[in-house]
Design a protein around this motif. Structure first.
Motif, PDB file in Angstrom:
ATOM      1  N   HIS A 157      42.716  43.261  36.241  1.00 37.73           N
ATOM      2  CA  HIS A 157      44.181  43.282  36.256  1.00 37.73           C
ATOM      3  C   HIS A 157      44.663  44.375  37.201  1.00 37.73           C
ATOM      4  O   HIS A 157      44.140  45.485  37.191  1.00 37.73           O
ATOM      5  CB  HIS A 157      44.725  43.512  34.847  1.00 37.73           C
ATOM      6  CG  HIS A 157      46.223  43.722  34.812  1.00 37.73           C
ATOM      7  ND1 HIS A 157      47.115  42.727  35.106  1.00 37.73           N
ATOM      8  CD2 HIS A 157      46.960  44.831  34.532  1.00 37.73           C
ATOM      9  CE1 HIS A 157      48.343  43.189  35.000  1.00 37.73           C
ATOM     10  NE2 HIS A 157      48.277  44.463  34.658  1.00 37.73           N
ATOM     11  N   CYS A 158      45.630  44.024  38.047  1.00 38.72           N
ATOM     12  CA  CYS A 158      46.292  44.985  38.916  1.00 38.72           C
ATOM     13  C   CYS A 158      45.284  45.780  39.739  1.00 38.72           C
ATOM     14  O   CYS A 158      44.524  45.207  40.510  1.00 38.72           O
ATOM     15  CB  CYS A 158      47.195  45.883  38.076  1.00 38.72           C
ATOM     16  SG  CYS A 158      48.315  46.908  39.072  1.00 38.72           S
ATOM     17  N   VAL A 159      45.217  47.105  39.539  1.00 38.13           N
ATOM     18  CA  VAL A 159      44.303  47.950  40.307  1.00 38.13           C
ATOM     19  C   VAL A 159      42.858  47.579  40.029  1.00 38.13           C
ATOM     20  O   VAL A 159      41.994  47.697  40.910  1.00 38.13           O
ATOM     21  CB  VAL A 159      44.567  49.437  39.995  1.00 38.13           C
ATOM     22  CG1 VAL A 159      43.526  50.330  40.652  1.00 38.13           C
ATOM     23  CG2 VAL A 159      45.953  49.832  40.474  1.00 38.13           C
ATOM     24  N   GLY A 160      42.571  47.077  38.832  1.00 31.90           N
ATOM     25  CA  GLY A 160      41.222  46.617  38.537  1.00 31.90           C
ATOM     26  C   GLY A 160      40.811  45.471  39.448  1.00 31.90           C
ATOM     27  O   GLY A 160      39.645  45.374  39.867  1.00 31.90           O
ATOM     28  N   GLY A 161      41.767  44.585  39.772  1.00 41.15           N
ATOM     29  CA  GLY A 161      41.470  43.509  40.701  1.00 41.15           C
ATOM     30  C   GLY A 161      41.224  44.020  42.104  1.00 41.15           C
ATOM     31  O   GLY A 161      40.391  43.487  42.848  1.00 41.15           O
ATOM     32  N   LEU A 162      41.960  45.062  42.524  1.00 47.53           N
ATOM     33  CA  LEU A 162      41.710  45.655  43.838  1.00 47.53           C
ATOM     34  C   LEU A 162      40.325  46.279  43.882  1.00 47.53           C
ATOM     35  O   LEU A 162      39.598  46.151  44.883  1.00 47.53           O
ATOM     36  CB  LEU A 162      42.769  46.719  44.141  1.00 47.53           C
ATOM     37  CG  LEU A 162      44.233  46.270  44.183  1.00 47.53           C
ATOM     38  CD1 LEU A 162      45.142  47.460  44.431  1.00 47.53           C
ATOM     39  CD2 LEU A 162      44.445  45.217  45.260  1.00 47.53           C
ATOM     40  N   ALA A 163      39.935  46.974  42.806  1.00 45.55           N
ATOM     41  CA  ALA A 163      38.646  47.661  42.788  1.00 45.55           C
ATOM     42  C   ALA A 163      37.485  46.681  42.866  1.00 45.55           C
ATOM     43  O   ALA A 163      36.496  46.941  43.571  1.00 45.55           O
ATOM     44  CB  ALA A 163      38.551  48.515  41.525  1.00 45.55           C
ATOM     45  N   ILE A 164      37.545  45.557  42.156  1.00 47.87           N
ATOM     46  CA  ILE A 164      36.433  44.603  42.217  1.00 47.87           C
ATOM     47  C   ILE A 164      36.347  43.979  43.602  1.00 47.87           C
ATOM     48  O   ILE A 164      35.263  43.671  44.106  1.00 47.87           O
ATOM     49  CB  ILE A 164      36.586  43.521  41.115  1.00 47.87           C
ATOM     50  CG1 ILE A 164      35.334  42.640  41.067  1.00 47.87           C
ATOM     51  CG2 ILE A 164      37.820  42.680  41.335  1.00 47.87           C
ATOM     52  CD1 ILE A 164      34.077  43.358  40.707  1.00 47.87           C
ATOM     53  N   ARG A 165      37.510  43.814  44.304  1.00 46.58           N
ATOM     54  CA  ARG A 165      37.473  43.306  45.676  1.00 46.58           C
ATOM     55  C   ARG A 165      36.836  44.311  46.616  1.00 46.58           C
ATOM     56  O   ARG A 165      36.093  43.961  47.524  1.00 46.58           O
ATOM     57  CB  ARG A 165      38.884  42.995  46.171  1.00 46.58           C
ATOM     58  CG  ARG A 165      39.535  41.765  45.615  1.00 46.58           C
ATOM     59  CD  ARG A 165      38.603  40.617  45.490  1.00 46.58           C
ATOM     60  NE  ARG A 165      39.223  39.406  45.072  1.00 46.58           N
ATOM     61  CZ  ARG A 165      39.849  39.215  43.906  1.00 46.58           C
ATOM     62  NH1 ARG A 165      39.991  40.194  43.059  1.00 46.58           N
ATOM     63  NH2 ARG A 165      40.310  38.024  43.592  1.00 46.58           N
ATOM     64  N   VAL A 166      37.152  45.593  46.430  1.00 47.17           N
ATOM     65  CA  VAL A 166      36.533  46.646  47.252  1.00 47.17           C
ATOM     66  C   VAL A 166      35.023  46.646  47.053  1.00 47.17           C
ATOM     67  O   VAL A 166      34.242  46.762  48.006  1.00 47.17           O
ATOM     68  CB  VAL A 166      37.138  48.017  46.907  1.00 47.17           C
ATOM     69  CG1 VAL A 166      36.341  49.135  47.560  1.00 47.17           C
ATOM     70  CG2 VAL A 166      38.595  48.083  47.354  1.00 47.17           C
ATOM     71  N   ALA A 167      34.603  46.479  45.784  1.00 48.69           N
ATOM     72  CA  ALA A 167      33.168  46.487  45.490  1.00 48.69           C
ATOM     73  C   ALA A 167      32.463  45.291  46.122  1.00 48.69           C
ATOM     74  O   ALA A 167      31.378  45.433  46.709  1.00 48.69           O
ATOM     75  CB  ALA A 167      32.955  46.493  43.979  1.00 48.69           C
ATOM     76  N   LEU A 168      33.065  44.103  46.027  1.00 52.48           N
ATOM     77  CA  LEU A 168      32.429  42.892  46.548  1.00 52.48           C
ATOM     78  C   LEU A 168      32.508  42.800  48.061  1.00 52.48           C
ATOM     79  O   LEU A 168      31.501  42.631  48.743  1.00 52.48           O
ATOM     80  CB  LEU A 168      33.076  41.660  45.911  1.00 52.48           C
ATOM     81  CG  LEU A 168      32.731  41.386  44.445  1.00 52.48           C
ATOM     82  CD1 LEU A 168      33.675  40.363  43.851  1.00 52.48           C
ATOM     83  CD2 LEU A 168      31.298  40.902  44.312  1.00 52.48           C
TER      84      LEU A 168
END
Length: 1228
Positions: A157-168
């Motif tokens: 959710h929100c910033v969590g979605g940005l973080a998983i995109r950065v990781a992948l």
């Protein structure tokens, strides 16, 4: 506003004053005092935890910078583990049988960090749980407990979605361990609403970080018992993240009093960069992630709130398109949930009903398919390339703010490809530097450029731009020439036939993405240029010898000593791949001979080149009465910039035949034209003629300024630029400035094989600015310049104020009116169901010359006219539609209903014709040919309305209709602004009152008329119309209806017959019903109810809708909406739409050129219906999807004068109407 005033007037009761006072006080308290009515502090925390929460185990994991994850929260707040809610996402997933892991990273209140970025969470925290490196398996608890081959579902959710995109996408995590990815209000893109975007643009966050200093962890709890101060602080920092009405009191209390105790703000500067860019960036602001879509091979689900509060639905729209484009082999879904904002998607009271089912369904699908995609999913890549409008673009909440997505588009033959590309940040700074190489963009370019320049000077990060590149094959007719006189190389780019399609695609894409389009000044370009100095053993076939030396046929050694070519010019054609190595090899080979040449000759003589003398010819002319001046016009031709620089010499004695105006107002033209998209160099005028007062006898009230220029380009091509300024006395001189300074041009290329044969390329509009007009006046030279100005002003005064015609339609002699013998016909008198007698004229076909194969008998054609006038049976025209259809082999039936001058009724509606007249005519045809016969219907104007009423009202069955073709009509009827304004005014009700019982108006000037009829005619003649005519009947008809045709499209014989012999009387009883239809914009019954559009199932037949491109009465929107309606509701049939350039309303059928430009579309549609017998081609099955896109009509502002209508004109017309009423009824 009017309805509000009516509500106040309708107030009844003794306490109505108190009611108003109380209501105003509540509004004052709400908007100005802003005093809360009730408070969250009234909530008692007893019974806060409504349901026992399952026990959990806390694992502490040591990593490089440790924190574990499976459910990824937003910024600091809990969105999944909600002890107060009986149905949070963790409980839901546990009930599904899943093991749930919740990450509490360095931005969580329990583990706050004082210095970190969003990138750190993606690089370190996320890989602590999910990693590809098996060497770290001992540290990875999930892999340690479940094995290295386990797959994990991720919900962010929100910033969590940005973080998983950065990781992948950053390569810190492998997608092979991810079973599915579900994101709520988050993706690789993050699009905020305008208020949030404005806050992010302001330097609030840099100021906040400076105020915080070293300690960037902000405590949020308030010890005082006020009205939830924590919620106010949080919404002040972020903006509102949820709609309060969606949260339970328990949830609101727990969230603000127990959950978000402190806020780590160290990541805010990085978050600001991401929000301003609109997509994930690294901590330095570089796009390091979107360029790696290959690292995202996994199924995805994107969920947005339909009632936008912080993040708009565009976030999920762009992400879903991005994934479908780059990873079409996996399932990708997108959901917009109505009524939700941002975090209330997960913490709302109704989330378990409306949001969680989408997440659990996506997870089940991923479990079931194990990464495989369904058959329908293989179409993702093509769907993504459509880039249609987001249906939720302005869905709920606040308006969205759209920025451009990093993608570019390429054409390659018949296929369309998208290629990711990001332009360097220097390119968007186009205010000063970039304008040299880029054309002026349309829209808000100046504001955009200034803002970008200021941001660049202040050191802010400039917004990213995208490069749009369209590739295709040109005509390979480009030329490179040496201009000896100017000592420079001239390049003529090749003709690009795909250029209009490319420009249209760029404009459409920039409109969809909300960006600003900057077009290159030189549109067509080439890469990997080869050839030009081909190597050959013979000077007749090349420029260089095999050693690279340039041939010199006049020299004894046949070469220019010391002159070599060693680049790609030697290679004669494309080698099929990047030619870098090929060019290098050729250069190396030539260099060997060059070195030998240098060693052989100790000195190199350079032949002196005599400069070419330039002969300047001074053209002498007779200056006795010649007036010269200059004129500069700029604009767009074919969507491309064009500038015309003219030097005009008036009163040229040799100038003859162009017009019969005063000699001082006609002359010759010199100068040049700049149209860089066609020719890079100037197009010089070889021969030019101008007439500043030209008249067409068909439009004697209209003055034309005519320009005819023959142009020559450096490539050797010849062009013709022809243009007219059209000045009409419409509403006196309101449009005098615009009309006298606007030139409508046609740009043609002269074919090389035949000078007289020309090929039309482009159309456009040029205009003269105020400054250029002043320059033209200053540049006047000659003894008679005062007389030129006086003559020109007099012609304008005569056109706009005196309104005296030049010539007359009455000058046409009626002899030789009928050019061709008309086929004989049979008149059938038919009695309708309501007892009225109508007639139907039948033409039998004596031969079958159809283009269809086989001896099949063609279906008959039923023709339905417009209001009173004939549009098909035209005795004066050699090629009307009746003759054309007879030559095709069809039997023709022409209906003459109760609104026809031969069968006029004194009391009827449009509905009566559809209910009684049309069914009666069709029944008569079926009686003669049998019940199985099908009928082609061609209808115009009101005829199209009645056939739709007959079909959609159930009075005629579509099984008996083979095809339907309509011109400027449909089930919708959209008029231009002037006609709509006239329909809105009470002119028709007043007219019906004036007419009284006798509603049949005699039209001929010689007819006997009653006092009422003469009064109505006088009023009609006073109503403004765009084109005036010297024929009294034509003036009367256009006063009642508005101009129904452009006079220049009609032959004199047609105009005479139409007004003097055809429309002899006008039954006006149906006008009130017609007014209701026009005001509604679609067919309604006589009471104004929508009884027809609700029955699309009755329209199961192929259709063709034709509109005139030069709007004069009904706009092209009439056919646009009808075509969309039919494609949506009847996708199993062929539906076509055509907009014919240069035509207005009825001139589509009665114009001189109608048989060339309009009738072929009708014939083609009828042939297709005969051939397919109602079946549709394979491509037509996509109609339903196409119709649901509802894109903008490309002809929405096409031609005509509807776009000229301004509020000032409306006010002027209103006061004119008031004055007219006062003069008629003698009101004081």
């Amino acid at each position: 506003m009017i309805e509000l005033l009516k509500s106040f007037i309708s107030l009844r009761g003794n306490n109505r004053g108190r009611f108003i006072c109380h209501l105003l006080y509540t509004l004052y308290r709400n908007y100005f005092l802003q005093r809360p009515q009730g408070s969250h502090k009234d909530f008692t925390p007893s019974d806060l935890y409504l349901k026992f929460y399952p026990s959990s185990t806390l694992h502490e994991i040591k990593t490089v910078q440790p924190y574990p994850i499976l459910l990824l929260n937003g910024y600091s707040t809990e969105n999944y583990w909600l002890p107060t809610e009986p149905n949070d996402l963790i409980r839901t997933l546990l009930e599904e049988g899943h093991e749930v892991w919740l990450l509490q990273p360095r931005l969580h209140p329990l583990n706050p960090s004082n210095t970190f970025t969003i990138e750190d969470i993606g690089r370190f925290d996320v890989p602590a749980v999910l990693t590809l490196l098996f060497s770290f398996a001992s540290r990875n608890r999930i892999l340690e407990l479940h094995g290295k081959h386990v797959k994990i579902h991720v919900v962010g959710h929100c910033v969590g979605g940005l973080a998983i995109r950065v990781a992948l996408m950053g390569g810190h995590l492998s997608a092979t361990h991810i079973a599915s990815l579900s994101c709520t209000n988050s993706s690789m893109f993050i699009k905020l609403n305008p208020l949030s975007m404005f806050k992010m643009w302001l330097p609030l966050i840099p100021l906040s970080m400076a105020m915080l200093g070293k300690n960037t962890v902000l405590p949020l709890l308030e010890t005082s018992k006020c009205t939830c101060n924590e919620c106010e602080v949080f919404s002040g920092v972020f903006g509102n993240t949820f709609w309060h009405e969606n949260l339970s009191p328990n949830m609101h209390y727990w969230l603000n009093k127990e959950n978000v105790t402190k806020l780590p703000m160290a990541a805010f500067p990085h978050l600001r960069k991401i929000c301003n860019a609109g997509n994930i960036l690294d901590s330095e602001g570089n796009n390091s992630y979107l360029i790696h879509p290959e690292r995202m091979p996994l199924p995805t689900l994107y969920i947005s709130g339909g009632r936008s509060l912080l993040v708009t639905p565009e976030t999920s729209f762009l992400a879903n398109k991005y994934m479908k484009l780059h990873q079409p082999g996996f399932r990708h879904e997108r959901v917009v949930v109505e009524g939700f904002g941002h975090s209330d998607l997960l913490i709302g009271e109704e989330s378990y009903k409306k949001v969680f089912p989408h997440i659990t369904s996506h997870i089940r699908s991923a479990e079931r398919e194990n990464g495989a995609i369904s058959v329908g999913g293989r179409k993702y890549s093509k769907e993504a390339m459509d880039w249609e409008d987001d249906p939720y673009e302005q869905y709920g909440g606040f308006s969205t703010c759209c920025t451009a997505c990093q993608c570019s588009m390429c054409f390659n033959e018949e296929k369309l490809f998208y290629i990711s590309a990001v332009l360097p940040t220097a390119y968007p700074h186009l205010l000063f530097k970039g304008i040299v190489s880029y054309g002026w963009p349309t829209g808000h370019w100046l504001f955009h450029g200034i803002i970008e320049k200021i941001r660049h000077i202040l050191g802010f990060k400039a917004c990213q731009a995208i490069a749009l590149n369209a590739m295709g094959y040109d005509d390979s007719d480009g030329k490179v020439m040496w201009d000896k006189d100017k000592n420079r190389i001239c390049f003529s780019p090749p003709h690009d036939p795909l250029l209009p399609q490319k420009v249209k695609a760029f404009q459409k894409l920039s409109k969809k993405l909300g960006g600003i389009l900057f077009l290159s000044r030189y549109r067509s370009t080439s890469v990997h240029l080869l050839g030009g100095s081909n190597a050959s053993s013979d000077p007749s076939y090349g420029v260089c010898n095999p050693s690279g030396q340039v041939f010199d046929p006049q020299s004894s050694v046949m070469v220019h000593q010391g002159l070599y070519v060693c680049d790609g010019s030697l290679i004669p054609c494309s080698v099929g791949i990047n030619p870098s190595l090929t060019i290098a090899s050729a250069a190396e080979y030539v260099s060997r001979h060059l070195v030998k040449d240098v060693l052989k000759y100790r000195s190199i003589e350079i032949a002196s080149q005599n400069p070419h003398s330039v002969s300047n010819k001074n053209v002498k002319s007779d200056q006795r009465s010649v007036v010269t001046f200059e004129e500069t016009m700029r604009g767009y031709v074919g969507g491309m910039q064009c500038a015309v620089f003219l030097k005009m010499k008036m009163n040229a004695q040799e100038q003859k035949g162009l017009s019969d105006c005063h000699p001082l107002l006609r002359g010759k033209v010199g100068g040049y034209v700049e149209l860089k998209a066609i020719e890079r160099d100037k197009l010089h005028i070889l021969d030019g003629k101008v007439s500043l007062c030209e008249v067409d006898y068909r439009t004697p009230y209209t003055q034309y300024m005519h320009y005819h220029l023959l142009l020559a380009g450096s490539s050797g091509s010849r062009y013709i630029l022809e243009g007219r300024k059209i000045m009409t006395p419409y509403l006196f001189a309101l449009y005098a400035w615009r009309e006298s300074t606007t030139l409508y041009v046609t740009f043609k290329k002269v074919a090389e094989n035949n000078y007289k044969e020309d090929m039309m390329l482009l159309k456009g509009r040029l205009s003269v600015s105020v400054v250029e007009l002043l320059k033209s006046l200053i540049s006047l030279r000659g003894n008679n310049r005062g007389r030129v100005i006086c003559h020109l002003l007099y012609t304008l005064y005569r056109t706009y104020f005196v309104q005296k015609p030049r010539g007359s339609q009455k000058d046409f002699p009626p002899k030789d009116l009928y050019h061709k013998f008309y086929p004989s016909s049979t008149l059938h008198e038919i009695k309708t169901e309501d007892g009225f007698t109508i007639s139907c004229r039948q033409w039998k076909c004596t031969h079958n010359s159809s283009k269809l194969e086989g001896p099949k008998q063609l279906y008959p054609v039923l023709l339905l006219n417009g209001y009173s006038s004939d549009s098909y049976w035209l005795p004066t025209e050699p090629n009307d539609l009746v003759r054309t259809l007879l030559e095709e082999g069809h039997e023709i039936w022409l209906l003459q209903p109760r609104l026809h001058p031969q069968n006029p009724s004194n009391n009827f509606t449009i509905e009566d014709i559809g209910r009684f007249d049309v069914p009666a005519a069709i029944n008569r045809i079926l009686e003669l040919h049998g019940q199985r016969i099908k009928i082609h219907v061609v209808a115009h104007c009101v005829g199209g309305l009645v056939i739709h009423i007959a079909l959609m009202g159930g009075h005629v069955s579509a099984t008996n209709i083979a095809s339907l073709s309509c011109t400027n009509t449909s089930m919708f009827f959209k008029l231009n602004t002037l006609s709509m304004f006239k329909m809105w005014l009470p002119l028709l009700p007043l007219s019906m009152v004036i007419l009284g019982k006798n509603k049949i108006l005699p039209m001929l000037e010689t007819s006997k008329s009653s006092l009422r009829h003469r009064l109505l005619k006088s009023i009609a003649l006073m109503i403004p119309r765009y084109e005036r005519c010297t024929c009294n009947e034509c003036e009367l008809f256009s006063g009642l209806f508005g101009n129904a045709f452009w006079h220049e499209n009609l032959s004199p014989s047609m105009h005479y017959w139409l007004n003097k012999e055809n429309v002899t009387m006008l039954p006006m009883a149906a006008f009130p019903h017609l007014r209701k239809i026009c005001n509604a914009g679609n067919i309604v019954d006589s009471k104004g109810n929508n009884s027809y559009l609700i029955h699309p199932e009755r329209m199961s037949l192929p259709t063709l809708y034709i509109s005139g491109g030069r709007t004069i009465l009904a706009t092209p929107k009439t056919s646009f909406l009808a075509n969309k309606y039919m494609k949506l509701h009847q996708p199993g049939f062929r539906h076509e739409r055509v907009v014919v350039e240069g035509f207005g309303h009825s001139d589509l059928l009665i114009g001189e050129e109608s048989y060339k430009k309009v009738f072929p579309h009708i014939l083609s549609h009828i042939r297709s219906a005969e051939r397919e017998n109602g079946a549709i081609s394979a491509g037509g099955r996509k109609y339903s999807k196409e119709a649901m896109d509802w894109e903008d009509d490309p002809y929405e502002e096409y031609g005509g004068f509807s776009t000229w209508f301004s509020p000032f004109v409306v006010i002027f017309l209103f006061f004119m109407l008031v004055a007219l009423c006062l003069s008629i009824f003698n009101f004081d």
